[in-house]
Write a protein that holds these residues in place. Structure first.
Motif, PDB file in Angstrom:
ATOM      1  N   ASP A  45      -8.932   3.078   0.244  1.00 24.31           N
ATOM      2  CA  ASP A  45      -9.924   2.730   1.267  1.00 24.31           C
ATOM      3  C   ASP A  45     -11.250   3.442   1.018  1.00 24.31           C
ATOM      4  O   ASP A  45     -12.317   2.898   1.290  1.00 24.31           O
ATOM      5  N   ASP A  71      -7.201  -5.751   8.252  1.00 22.90           N
ATOM      6  CA  ASP A  71      -7.283  -4.504   7.485  1.00 22.90           C
ATOM      7  C   ASP A  71      -6.988  -3.292   8.355  1.00 22.90           C
ATOM      8  O   ASP A  71      -7.793  -2.349   8.469  1.00 22.90           O
ATOM      9  N   ARG A 129      -4.159   3.111   5.862  1.00 19.90           N
ATOM     10  CA  ARG A 129      -5.605   2.901   6.012  1.00 19.90           C
ATOM     11  C   ARG A 129      -6.132   3.568   7.284  1.00 19.90           C
ATOM     12  O   ARG A 129      -7.167   4.246   7.261  1.00 19.90           O
ATOM     13  N   GLY A 146      -1.637  -0.957   4.258  1.00 14.59           N
ATOM     14  CA  GLY A 146      -3.056  -1.293   4.192  1.00 14.59           C
ATOM     15  C   GLY A 146      -3.471  -2.390   5.129  1.00 14.59           C
ATOM     16  O   GLY A 146      -4.657  -2.513   5.468  1.00 14.59           O
ATOM     17  N   SER A 147      -2.537  -3.224   5.565  1.00 15.91           N
ATOM     18  CA  SER A 147      -2.893  -4.356   6.421  1.00 15.91           C
ATOM     19  C   SER A 147      -1.771  -4.641   7.402  1.00 15.91           C
ATOM     20  O   SER A 147      -0.644  -4.172   7.248  1.00 15.91           O
ATOM     21  N   GLY A 182      -1.550   2.823  -2.450  1.00 16.39           N
ATOM     22  CA  GLY A 182      -2.883   2.741  -1.863  1.00 16.39           C
ATOM     23  C   GLY A 182      -3.533   4.076  -1.576  1.00 16.39           C
ATOM     24  O   GLY A 182      -4.536   4.131  -0.842  1.00 16.39           O
ATOM     25  N   GLU A 227      -5.989   7.489   6.917  1.00 17.76           N
ATOM     26  CA  GLU A 227      -7.035   8.038   6.048  1.00 17.76           C
ATOM     27  C   GLU A 227      -8.423   7.914   6.665  1.00 17.76           C
ATOM     28  O   GLU A 227      -9.288   8.760   6.432  1.00 17.76           O
ATOM     29  N   ARG A 228      -8.619   6.881   7.473  1.00 21.02           N
ATOM     30  CA  ARG A 228      -9.945   6.661   8.040  1.00 21.02           C
ATOM     31  C   ARG A 228     -10.187   7.460   9.319  1.00 21.02           C
ATOM     32  O   ARG A 228     -11.321   7.927   9.554  1.00 21.02           O
ATOM     33  N   SER A 275      -1.693  -6.015   0.014  1.00 22.07           N
ATOM     34  CA  SER A 275      -2.993  -5.527   0.468  1.00 22.07           C
ATOM     35  C   SER A 275      -3.729  -4.618  -0.520  1.00 22.07           C
ATOM     36  O   SER A 275      -4.886  -4.871  -0.852  1.00 22.07           O
ATOM     37  N   ALA A 276      -3.079  -3.567  -0.990  1.00 21.77           N
ATOM     38  CA  ALA A 276      -3.785  -2.573  -1.808  1.00 21.77           C
ATOM     39  C   ALA A 276      -4.304  -3.149  -3.116  1.00 21.77           C
ATOM     40  O   ALA A 276      -5.260  -2.632  -3.698  1.00 21.77           O
ATOM     41  N   THR A 309       0.819  -1.207   0.000  1.00 22.69           N
ATOM     42  CA  THR A 309       0.000   0.000   0.000  1.00 22.69           C
ATOM     43  C   THR A 309       0.854   1.258   0.000  1.00 22.69           C
ATOM     44  O   THR A 309       0.495   2.272  -0.605  1.00 22.69           O
TER      45      THR A 309
END
Length: 311
Positions: free
Chosen positions: A45, A163, A168, A143-144, A41, A171-172, A85-86, A12
């Protein structure tokens, strides 16, 4: 196989290259190792697809790696491109696969989380010094996060890919620079939820080994390096109390302030706080006193598999 092989690992956040050959003693003799942050990545997401800019950065670096592989005095007998992951669930994956095929001449292997975990475990154990069983190997990617438990002989008994990764989670949840206490709390709660959902006997772990960019960077910060030094990072032990202190320190800094730390790649500065947070949430479940950081990882595991060498 007696000649060198080349492995490219594209995740990612980073795209990495290892050119290596057998050392004659069941291990590897490294020829070249490179890492470049390309943030493949970026936005995946939220959008479910690779951003054109991210693809362009990745393809440009793949071209450089292709030239480096071709420039070796002894050509690589095999080349393998691993995508993690990505690349698993994006809608425009075929565009990515074809772009890599055109530049490196091989079709990328989009490996499963279980495959990623097994290769990371094999690679980490290839560079470990007398670990005690059970061993937990952790790879916090963009990403993971891979968690693999096995024995000191290199056999993995249980592996899981979650995940939660530095990109990730950033960004979340971590929208401010530096992140607020509320955002950090929400991120920690999400990480805890996924960790608690796994049937892992955390207290039984005797040795904790961390691989890949997030954890090697934290080791460099713990060592207070003014510039990254792979020879000093490999095998370094971060005490759990120090790991927690580093995480708290990084989360209080802006990305620009983190860039001022010579040990942190400038392109990793905006996501390292999330990676450190993931590490501390894992540490909270363990009864070990420290994390041993290894520079041997999925690249080494994949190279050993290509060569057909067992530890």
């Amino acid at each position: 196989m007696n000649g060198p092989v080349a492995v490219v690992d594209c995740g990612t956040n980073t795209i990495r290259l290892l050119i290596t050959g057998p050392d004659g003693n069941g291990g590897l003799s490294e020829i070249e190792r490179r890492t470049k942050i390309v943030r493949l990545g970026q936005g995946v997401d939220a959008t479910g697809e690779f951003h054109p800019d991210a693809l362009a950065r990745t393809f440009a670096q793949a071209e450089q790696y292709a030239d480096l592989i071709k420039s070796q005095d002894i050509p690589a007998e095999r080349v393998r491109f691993i995508a993690t992951s990505a690349s698993r669930d994006v809608s425009n994956r075929d565009e990515f696969l074809e772009g890599i095929r055109q530049r490196l001449g091989v079709t990328p292997d989009v490996i499963t989380g279980d495959e990623e975990a097994a290769l990371s475990f094999a690679g980490a154990l290839s560079g470990a010094d007398d670990p005690h069983t059970p061993v937990l190997v952790t790879d916090i990617g963009g990403g993971s996060t891979e968690l693999i438990i096995g024995n000191a002989a290199g056999t993995a008994d249980h592996a899981v890919s979650l995940d939660i990764g530095s990109v990730r989670v950033t960004e979340r949840f971590l929208h401010d620079d530096a992140p607020s206490a509320d955002d950090l709390g929400r991120a920690a709660a999400y990480i805890d939820q996924l960790l608690d959902g796994e049937q892992i006997e955390w207290p039984a772990v005797r040795t904790w080994i961390g691989v890949a960019g997030t954890l090697t960077t934290l080791a460099a910060v713990d060592l207070d390096l003014t510039e990254y030094d792979r020879s000093k990072v490999h095998g370094h032990q971060i005490r759990i109390a120090d790991l927690n202190a580093i995480s708290a320190r990084l989360s209080a800094l802006s990305a620009e302030q983190i860039r001022g730390l010579g040990a942190v790649d400038p392109q990793r500065a905006d996501v390292i706080s999330a990676g450190a947070l993931i590490a501390t949430r894992i540490a909270a479940r363990l009864q070990v006193g420290s994390l041993t950081v290894s520079e041997a990882d999925i690249l080494d595991g994949a190279a050993l598999e290509l060569i057909g060498t067992e530890r």
